[in-house]
Design an enzyme around this catalytic site. Sequence first.
Site, PDB file in Angstrom:
ATOM      1  CB  THR A 243      -2.546   7.203  -2.316  1.00 15.85           C
ATOM      2  OG1 THR A 243      -1.844   5.969  -2.582  1.00 15.85           O
ATOM      3  CG2 THR A 243      -1.742   8.356  -2.902  1.00 15.85           C
TER       4      THR A 243
ATOM      5  CG  ASP B 192       6.695  -3.365   9.769  1.00 13.27           C
ATOM      6  OD1 ASP B 192       7.358  -3.745   8.784  1.00 13.27           O
ATOM      7  OD2 ASP B 192       6.340  -2.186   9.959  1.00 13.27           O
TER       8      ASP B 192
ATOM      9  NE  ARG C 183      -2.322  -0.258   3.788  1.00 16.91           N
ATOM     10  CZ  ARG C 183      -3.063   0.118   4.797  1.00 16.91           C
ATOM     11  NH1 ARG C 183      -4.375   0.195   4.668  1.00 16.91           N
ATOM     12  NH2 ARG C 183      -2.534   0.418   5.962  1.00 16.91           N
TER      13      ARG C 183
ATOM     14  CG  ASP D 238       2.989  -3.250   9.116  1.00 19.50           C
ATOM     15  OD1 ASP D 238       3.232  -4.381   8.659  1.00 19.50           O
ATOM     16  OD2 ASP D 238       3.010  -2.215   8.426  1.00 19.50           O
TER      17      ASP D 238
HETATM   18  C1  PRP Z   1      -0.727  -4.961   4.301  1.00 17.51           C
HETATM   19  C2  PRP Z   1      -1.494  -6.254   4.347  1.00 17.51           C
HETATM   20  C3  PRP Z   1      -2.344  -6.190   3.113  1.00 17.51           C
HETATM   21  C4  PRP Z   1      -2.624  -4.737   2.993  1.00 17.51           C
HETATM   22  C5  PRP Z   1      -4.027  -4.507   3.448  1.00 17.51           C
HETATM   23  O1  PRP Z   1       0.320  -5.032   3.430  1.00 17.51           O
HETATM   24  O2  PRP Z   1      -0.697  -7.382   4.384  1.00 17.51           O
HETATM   25  O3  PRP Z   1      -1.701  -6.680   1.958  1.00 17.51           O
HETATM   26  O4  PRP Z   1      -1.714  -4.047   3.868  1.00 17.51           O
HETATM   27  O5  PRP Z   1      -4.373  -3.187   3.270  1.00 17.51           O
HETATM   28  P1  PRP Z   1      -5.503  -2.727   2.268  1.00 17.51           P
HETATM   29  O6  PRP Z   1      -6.668  -3.617   2.510  1.00 17.51           O
HETATM   30  O7  PRP Z   1      -5.748  -1.305   2.707  1.00 17.51           O
HETATM   31  O8  PRP Z   1      -4.972  -2.816   0.877  1.00 17.51           O
HETATM   32  P2  PRP Z   1       1.391  -3.828   3.289  1.00 17.51           P
HETATM   33  O9  PRP Z   1       0.982  -2.878   2.237  1.00 17.51           O
HETATM   34  O10 PRP Z   1       1.650  -3.253   4.650  1.00 17.51           O
HETATM   35  O11 PRP Z   1       2.665  -4.551   2.743  1.00 17.51           O
HETATM   36  P3  PRP Z   1       3.592  -5.670   3.430  1.00 17.51           P
HETATM   37  O12 PRP Z   1       2.755  -6.909   3.575  1.00 17.51           O
HETATM   38  O13 PRP Z   1       4.690  -5.819   2.448  1.00 17.51           O
HETATM   39  O14 PRP Z   1       4.069  -5.152   4.757  1.00 17.51           O
HETATM   40  N1  URA Z   2      -1.986  -3.621   7.053  1.00 15.06           N
HETATM   41  C1  URA Z   2      -1.599  -4.088   8.261  1.00 15.06           C
HETATM   42  O1  URA Z   2      -0.594  -4.816   8.345  1.00 15.06           O
HETATM   43  N2  URA Z   2      -2.295  -3.731   9.337  1.00 15.06           N
HETATM   44  C2  URA Z   2      -3.382  -2.945   9.274  1.00 15.06           C
HETATM   45  O2  URA Z   2      -3.993  -2.664  10.316  1.00 15.06           O
HETATM   46  C3  URA Z   2      -3.781  -2.473   8.013  1.00 15.06           C
HETATM   47  C4  URA Z   2      -3.065  -2.834   6.912  1.00 15.06           C
END
Ligand code: PRP
Ligand code: URA
Length: 209
Positions: free
Chosen positions: A108, A203, A104, A200
């Site tokens: 945005t 993370d 994400r 997160d």
């Molecule tokens: C997180 C999560 C989803 C997304 C959900 O990923 O694992 O893929 O956010 O958010 P959304 O429903 O608003 O799209 P992130 O973008 O943090 O990436 P990562 O898994 O690489 O940390």
């Molecule tokens: N992605 C995450 O990992 N946690 C949240 O709460 C939302 C998006």
Amino acid sequence: MWPQVHISNHPLVQHKLAMLRDVKTEPKKFRELIREITMLVGCEATTDLGLSEIEVRTPMGLTRGQQLAEKIGLVPILRAGLGMVDGIWEMMPQAEVWHIGIFRDERTLKPVQYYNKLPVAPRVQVCLILDPMLATGGSAVATVGILKKWGAQRIKFVGIIAAPEGINTLVGAHPDIPIHVAAVDDHLNDIGYIVPGLGDAGDRQFGTG
Ligand code: PRP
Ligand code: URA
């Protein structure tokens, strides 16, 4: 409220979910819990897989049995979906795993695709999208779109925590997709995090927070 949404009420899922949410849970334990919850929610998401009849020879003689008739594709959304693969794969080792990389944009909150390892044509009948968090729903909607364009016939979303906002967005864009989760939380905060959520998910699995 949403006929497509299946929230697990399995006591083990709810017990493990509380531990997963706990801010004191370290990455090693966090990864174990993601794996275990995915196994349980994954079982509930696959109760309608097709079977075919087979003949089995036991030490005592012949009997009839059943085997999976459908090929399954596991589609983890990188990064956080990676930790959901092992548990479900252990139960269906014949599944194929196809990675989709989406993050994400922090400003945005829109999904940005950076990786796609799908083969040219679908080789599976059922795709299980794996991502622990359904927040705004942008990543899930984009992934379902990619899979539909690719020609996937049956798609399900398997997650751990969803926000009502994310469910509304996914159901609005793709009403045919069943959604299986351990919990639907209260709301998204102003930076797109699920509350109470777990923080997160990427993370906390990878120790990068
Ligand atoms: C997180 C999560 C989803 C997304 C959900 O990923 O694992 O893929 O956010 O958010 P959304 O429903 O608003 O799209 P992130 O973008 O943090 O990436 P990562 O898994 O690489 O940390
Ligand atoms: N992605 C995450 O990992 N946690 C949240 O709460 C939302 C998006």
